[in-house]
Design an enzyme around this catalytic site. Structure first.
Site, short mmCIF file in Angstrom:
data_model
loop_
_atom_site.label_atom_id
_atom_site.label_comp_id
_atom_site.label_asym_id
_atom_site.label_seq_id
_atom_site.Cartn_x
_atom_site.Cartn_y
_atom_site.Cartn_z
N LYS A 58 2.14 -3.55 7.50
CA LYS A 58 2.25 -3.74 6.09
C LYS A 58 3.82 -3.24 5.76
CE LYS A 58 -0.30 -4.49 3.36
NZ LYS A 58 -0.64 -5.88 2.72
N TYR A 87 -2.00 -0.31 11.25
CA TYR A 87 -2.23 -0.99 9.97
C TYR A 87 -0.88 -0.77 8.96
CZ TYR A 87 -3.32 -1.35 5.07
OH TYR A 87 -3.41 -1.67 3.43
N THR A 112 0.63 -1.02 0.27
CA THR A 112 -0.13 0.03 0.11
C THR A 112 0.96 1.40 0.06
OG1 THR A 112 -1.46 1.30 1.52
CG2 THR A 112 0.09 -0.36 2.52
N ASP A 113 0.25 2.46 -0.51
CA ASP A 113 0.83 3.60 -0.55
C ASP A 113 1.08 4.23 0.91
OD1 ASP A 113 -1.63 4.38 0.02
OD2 ASP A 113 -2.00 5.73 -1.60
N GLU A 114 0.41 3.54 1.86
CA GLU A 114 0.43 4.06 3.38
C GLU A 114 1.78 3.81 3.97
OE1 GLU A 114 -2.91 3.64 5.83
OE2 GLU A 114 -4.29 3.62 4.22
P1 NAD Z 1 -9.93 -6.99 2.48
O1 NAD Z 1 -10.01 -6.44 3.83
O2 NAD Z 1 -11.21 -6.81 1.45
O3 NAD Z 1 -9.80 -8.63 2.32
C1 NAD Z 1 -8.71 -9.14 2.99
C2 NAD Z 1 -8.83 -10.56 2.68
O4 NAD Z 1 -7.88 -11.44 3.51
C3 NAD Z 1 -10.18 -11.31 3.34
O5 NAD Z 1 -10.66 -12.12 2.46
C4 NAD Z 1 -9.75 -11.93 4.78
O6 NAD Z 1 -10.79 -13.08 5.01
C5 NAD Z 1 -8.26 -12.23 4.17
N1 NAD Z 1 -7.64 -12.68 5.29
C6 NAD Z 1 -7.51 -11.81 6.59
N2 NAD Z 1 -6.68 -12.22 7.33
C7 NAD Z 1 -6.19 -13.53 6.88
C8 NAD Z 1 -5.34 -14.66 7.27
N3 NAD Z 1 -4.93 -14.59 8.57
N4 NAD Z 1 -5.23 -15.67 6.42
C9 NAD Z 1 -5.91 -15.80 5.47
N5 NAD Z 1 -6.93 -15.07 4.96
C10 NAD Z 1 -6.92 -13.91 5.74
O7 NAD Z 1 -9.09 -6.26 1.65
P2 NAD Z 1 -8.52 -5.65 0.40
O8 NAD Z 1 -8.84 -4.10 0.37
O9 NAD Z 1 -8.80 -6.64 -0.68
O10 NAD Z 1 -6.72 -5.48 0.37
C11 NAD Z 1 -6.25 -6.37 -0.05
C12 NAD Z 1 -4.74 -6.33 0.00
O11 NAD Z 1 -4.67 -5.12 -0.85
C13 NAD Z 1 -4.15 -6.05 1.54
O12 NAD Z 1 -2.93 -6.55 1.53
C14 NAD Z 1 -4.12 -4.58 1.48
O13 NAD Z 1 -3.19 -4.17 2.28
C15 NAD Z 1 -3.81 -4.24 -0.07
N6 NAD Z 1 -4.19 -2.84 -0.27
C16 NAD Z 1 -5.40 -2.42 -0.23
C17 NAD Z 1 -5.89 -1.03 -0.68
C18 NAD Z 1 -7.24 -0.59 -0.64
O14 NAD Z 1 -7.76 0.50 -0.85
N7 NAD Z 1 -8.21 -1.42 -0.30
C19 NAD Z 1 -4.94 -0.33 -1.46
C20 NAD Z 1 -3.73 -0.54 -1.60
C21 NAD Z 1 -3.26 -1.95 -1.06
O1 DAU Z 2 -4.09 4.03 0.56
C1 DAU Z 2 -4.59 2.91 0.51
C2 DAU Z 2 -5.13 2.39 1.74
O2 DAU Z 2 -6.53 2.72 1.84
C3 DAU Z 2 -5.39 0.99 1.87
O3 DAU Z 2 -3.89 0.36 2.25
C4 DAU Z 2 -6.11 0.43 2.97
O4 DAU Z 2 -6.18 -1.10 3.19
C5 DAU Z 2 -7.39 1.17 2.79
O5 DAU Z 2 -8.29 0.88 4.01
C6 DAU Z 2 -7.28 2.51 2.70
O6 DAU Z 2 -7.04 3.18 3.81
P1 DAU Z 2 -7.76 4.74 3.98
O7 DAU Z 2 -7.47 4.84 5.22
O8 DAU Z 2 -7.26 5.66 3.10
O9 DAU Z 2 -9.33 4.36 3.67
P2 DAU Z 2 -10.85 4.48 4.29
O10 DAU Z 2 -11.70 4.21 3.17
O11 DAU Z 2 -10.71 4.01 5.64
O12 DAU Z 2 -10.72 6.25 4.34
C7 DAU Z 2 -10.52 6.86 3.16
C8 DAU Z 2 -10.55 8.52 3.75
O13 DAU Z 2 -12.02 8.63 4.14
C9 DAU Z 2 -9.49 8.89 4.96
O14 DAU Z 2 -9.24 10.18 4.85
C10 DAU Z 2 -10.70 8.50 6.11
C11 DAU Z 2 -11.87 9.21 5.62
N1 DAU Z 2 -12.89 8.50 6.04
C12 DAU Z 2 -13.29 7.17 6.15
C13 DAU Z 2 -14.30 6.53 6.74
C14 DAU Z 2 -14.52 5.18 6.89
C15 DAU Z 2 -14.18 9.53 6.38
O15 DAU Z 2 -14.09 10.74 6.46
N2 DAU Z 2 -15.44 9.08 6.84
C16 DAU Z 2 -15.41 7.61 7.19
O16 DAU Z 2 -16.37 6.99 7.73
#
Ligand code: NAD
Ligand code: DAU
Length: 331
Positions: free
Chosen positions: A147, A143, A119-121
């Site tokens: 990562k 988190y 992730t970019d985080e």
């Molecule tokens: P998500 O929370 O939707 O899905 C996570 C999945 O991992 C689920 O199916 C869960 O059951 C599984 N999981 C959790 N713990 C586990 C374990 N111990 N063993 C096996 N499976 C397990 O997440 P997502 O948003 O699809 O993110 C997927 C990946 O991409 C993550 O590694 C996250 O850090 C990364 N990522 C997410 C975003 C985003 O914006 N959502 C952006 C950049 C990177």
């Molecule tokens: O940047 C990549 C990341 O993006 C991933 O690595 C993470 O897994 C994913 O959860 C996401 O993280 P963020 O914290 O950026 O996403 P989230 O959807 O939780 O929040 C996006 C922005 O919106 C953040 O600035 C917080 C704000 N927010 C979020 C929620 C849930 C609100 O203002 N209100 C809300 O209720």
């Protein structure tokens, strides 16, 4: 290609599995713990085309069992919600760090390639400009710290043991099958239900939005064309302040601006993320979906797939929501 996809029942993993089956004809095993965020429903249309194993990445026996037929591991499995990491970091340490280590060790024992979805985080917040792959790592939340720890473990397995690894760091994803604890699906469902739209702090935080199919294709690209030991940033084409995202959702759903409610900010909230993606661009990848187009497609998908989200907005989700926002959901 024969792939072991860990976390393939989650949001991005399930989109990746669907895309690899349709566009590449891969042979796929999914290993997933099915936490609250992982659901068989996310793979409903492809379940009979894959091998699905219910298990945890921190369990060496489960991972070894799944790895036998694979050429590469692609690891999506993670605890992913920043807010949950603030109230309960333990699960993040087990899955994101210990689990990644078990996967690396298995890849090493079995001679597999390894792709870490990151992730970019990990770079932390940036006021202006963009992070490159050479930028220092400065995570802010439990988190992103876990990562980052996982990314460092991955790099150590390349440097120490010569494991052919690639790390792909994505920006904020959105699209079909995203659990409604994250900003966009939460706002879409609350807007459709006539409920409040909780914006943290001043709502001026900036995220770099990436449509999930573009990220899935970027990960596939890094898997096929990435150089071992390298990191590739994979960011979206548009950045947007949170409040503007919410206003667009209000427009697209026909909700009322008066549903927007400013609430207490997230502790340690990162202000802005931004990625430079030239390196993956040189390998031939680019994000194809603009935020305007992707958001409209996403809102339509949630409108049309009530069967998918209705069962989520009960039980665990309602408890989580009440604890986190200090109020119950209306609908
Ligand atoms: P998500 O929370 O939707 O899905 C996570 C999945 O991992 C689920 O199916 C869960 O059951 C599984 N999981 C959790 N713990 C586990 C374990 N111990 N063993 C096996 N499976 C397990 O997440 P997502 O948003 O699809 O993110 C997927 C990946 O991409 C993550 O590694 C996250 O850090 C990364 N990522 C997410 C975003 C985003 O914006 N959502 C952006 C950049 C990177
Ligand atoms: O940047 C990549 C990341 O993006 C991933 O690595 C993470 O897994 C994913 O959860 C996401 O993280 P963020 O914290 O950026 O996403 P989230 O959807 O939780 O929040 C996006 C922005 O919106 C953040 O600035 C917080 C704000 N927010 C979020 C929620 C849930 C609100 O203002 N209100 C809300 O209720």
């Amino acid at each position: 290609m024969k792939l072991l996809v860990c976390g393939g029942a989650g949001f991005i993993g399930s989109n990746f599995v669907r895309q690899r089956l349709r566009e590449h004809g891969d042979e796929i095993t999914v290993l997933d713990k099915l936490t609250y965020a992982g659901r068989r429903e996310n793979l409903h249309d492809v379940l009979d085309e894959i091998r699905f194993v219910h298990g945890a990445i921190e369990d060496p026996a489960a991972v070894a069992h799944c790895a036998t037929a694979a050429e590469a591991i692609v690891n999506f499995a993670a605890e992913t919600h920043v807010d949950r990491s603030i109230t309960g970091p333990e699960a993040f340490i087990v899955t994101n760090m210990q689990g990644t280590h078990v996967l690396l060790q298995t890849a090493r024992d079995s001679g597999l390639r390894y792709v870490q979805v990151s992730t970019d985080e990990v770079y932390g917040s940036i006021e202006s400009g963009s992070f490159t792959e050479a930028s220092p790592l400065a995570p802010s939340s439990p988190y992103s710290a876990t990562k980052t720890g996982a990314d460092l473990l991955v790099s150590s397995y390349f440097h120490t043991y010569g494991l052919p690894t690639v790390i792909c760091r994505g920006s904020n994803n959105y699209g079909p099958y995203q659990y409604p604890e994250k900003l966009i699906p939460l706002m879409v469902l609350n807007a459709l239900a006539g409920d409040h739209l909780p914006v943290y702090g001043d709502g001026r935080q900036v995220r770099n939005w990436l449509f999930v199919e573009d990220f899935a294709r970027g990960i596939g690209h890094a898997l096929e064309h990435g150089q071992p030991g390298e990191v590739y940033n994979c960011g979206g084409p548009d950045e947007c302040e949170n409040i503007d995202v919410v206003r667009r959702i209000v427009e697209l759903t026909g909700a009322e601006e008066s549903q927007i409610e400013y609430v207490t900010d997230r502790p340690g909230h990162d202000r802005r993320y931004s990625l430079s993606c030239e390196k993956l661009g040189r390998l031939g990848w680019r994000a194809c979906t603009s935020f305007d187009e992707g958001l409209e497609r996403t809102v339509n998908w949630y409108r049309e797939n009530i069967w998918w989200w209705e069962p989520i907005r009960t039980g665990e989700y309602l408890d989580y929501y009440k604890r986190h926002y200090g109020r119950a959901l209306k609908g």
